[in-house]
Write an enzyme that holds these catalytic residues in place. Sequence first.
Site, PDB file in Angstrom:
ATOM      1  N   ARG A  15       0.962  -1.262  -0.080  1.00  0.00           N
ATOM      2  CA  ARG A  15      -0.065   0.308   0.205  1.00  0.00           C
ATOM      3  C   ARG A  15       1.063   1.290  -0.005  1.00  0.00           C
ATOM      4  O   ARG A  15       1.023   2.192  -1.141  1.00  0.00           O
ATOM      5  CB  ARG A  15      -1.008  -0.265   1.488  1.00  0.00           C
ATOM      6  N   ASP A  16       1.582   1.451   1.304  1.00  0.00           N
ATOM      7  CA  ASP A  16       2.765   2.805   1.462  1.00  0.00           C
ATOM      8  C   ASP A  16       3.866   2.771   0.156  1.00  0.00           C
ATOM      9  O   ASP A  16       4.013   4.236  -0.245  1.00  0.00           O
ATOM     10  CB  ASP A  16       2.916   3.140   2.565  1.00  0.00           C
ATOM     11  N   HIS A 208       6.351   3.947  12.624  1.00  0.00           N
ATOM     12  CA  HIS A 208       6.278   4.547  11.420  1.00  0.00           C
ATOM     13  C   HIS A 208       6.927   5.586  10.821  1.00  0.00           C
ATOM     14  O   HIS A 208       6.820   7.109  11.067  1.00  0.00           O
ATOM     15  CB  HIS A 208       4.736   5.188  10.640  1.00  0.00           C
ATOM     16  N   CYS A 241       5.030   9.765   0.463  1.00  0.00           N
ATOM     17  CA  CYS A 241       3.714  10.196   1.071  1.00  0.00           C
ATOM     18  C   CYS A 241       3.663  11.528  -0.388  1.00  0.00           C
ATOM     19  O   CYS A 241       4.515  12.166  -0.320  1.00  0.00           O
ATOM     20  CB  CYS A 241       3.884  11.764   2.393  1.00  0.00           C
ATOM     21  N   ASN A 250       9.675   4.987   2.887  1.00  0.00           N
ATOM     22  CA  ASN A 250       9.388   4.857   4.710  1.00  0.00           C
ATOM     23  C   ASN A 250      10.911   3.524   4.431  1.00  0.00           C
ATOM     24  O   ASN A 250      11.638   3.302   3.835  1.00  0.00           O
ATOM     25  CB  ASN A 250       8.615   3.012   4.669  1.00  0.00           C
TER      26      ASN A 250
END
Length: 302
Positions: A15-16, A208, A241, A250
């Site tokens: 996802r991210d 996170h 993001c 990340n």
Amino acid sequence: MALPTSVKLFEMAPRDGLQNEPGDMVPTATKMALIERLAKAGLAHIEAASFVSPKWVPQMGDATEVMTGIDRRPGVVYSALTPNLKGLENALSAGVEEVAVFGAASETFSQKNINCSIAESLARFAPLLERANDAGVRVRGYVSCVLGCPYEGEIAPHKVAEVAKALYEMGCYEISLGDTIGVGTPLAAKRMIEATRQQVPIECLAAHFHDTYGMALANLYAVLEEGVSVIDASTAGLGGCPYAKGASGNVATEDVLYLLAGLGIDTGVDLQAVIDTGYWITGELGRQPGSRVALAKGRVSA
């Protein structure tokens, strides 16, 4: 405080990690294969999709196909991001067993990201949590910009604690604290956790951290010392993001696993299998892994 004896890794790559990929949509079959490889490697919590409008996040436009098409492994939780009630209903129809909502510790970031104030965003989540509870689905909460904001700069720890407390009291079983632009340093991370744990039990907090400034692992070690035992990470360091300029991916799952192994902390995850998966997915995307451990140890299998 002593380090935790075990850590739950929450895998973010499907996802991210993929939501910000430029160009054509990553094929649905590739996403499904990634999720299945990660589960086989021992990752028991995987954020697999996002039920957002394809207008805003085109790469997540096939969330229903992904969630209904994956071969679900027993004992693995496959979660999805659901920013609103419509997203939640679509996720429930696709058989999602855990969902997530996201807020921010920065007013400006909240406005830029979801077009409303922090208070308004929390108010919007109330009916979503009520519906999820009725459906027997757990909800995870995210707080963005906990160590800095691209618009406001430094964020006071008490602001993070306030938003985390609100999400927890609404019914989120776990609150993931995101250093969205990766500007945090270990002392700032410690202070943020110290403030937040006064409002939310430490066992319900997750870290996170993005690695924009190369501080993610140092920051993770700092919050492990504070008792945090849940870490969000993304295989091959994928992600970022779309609403935070300059935010790199990340922290890489491979690098976190190497750190935790060195600390004698159990995760139940096969590091080499994750490394191989990272090489595979970045090969599909046409680049090298963003994990230093992966680059150092190399690939063993296809």
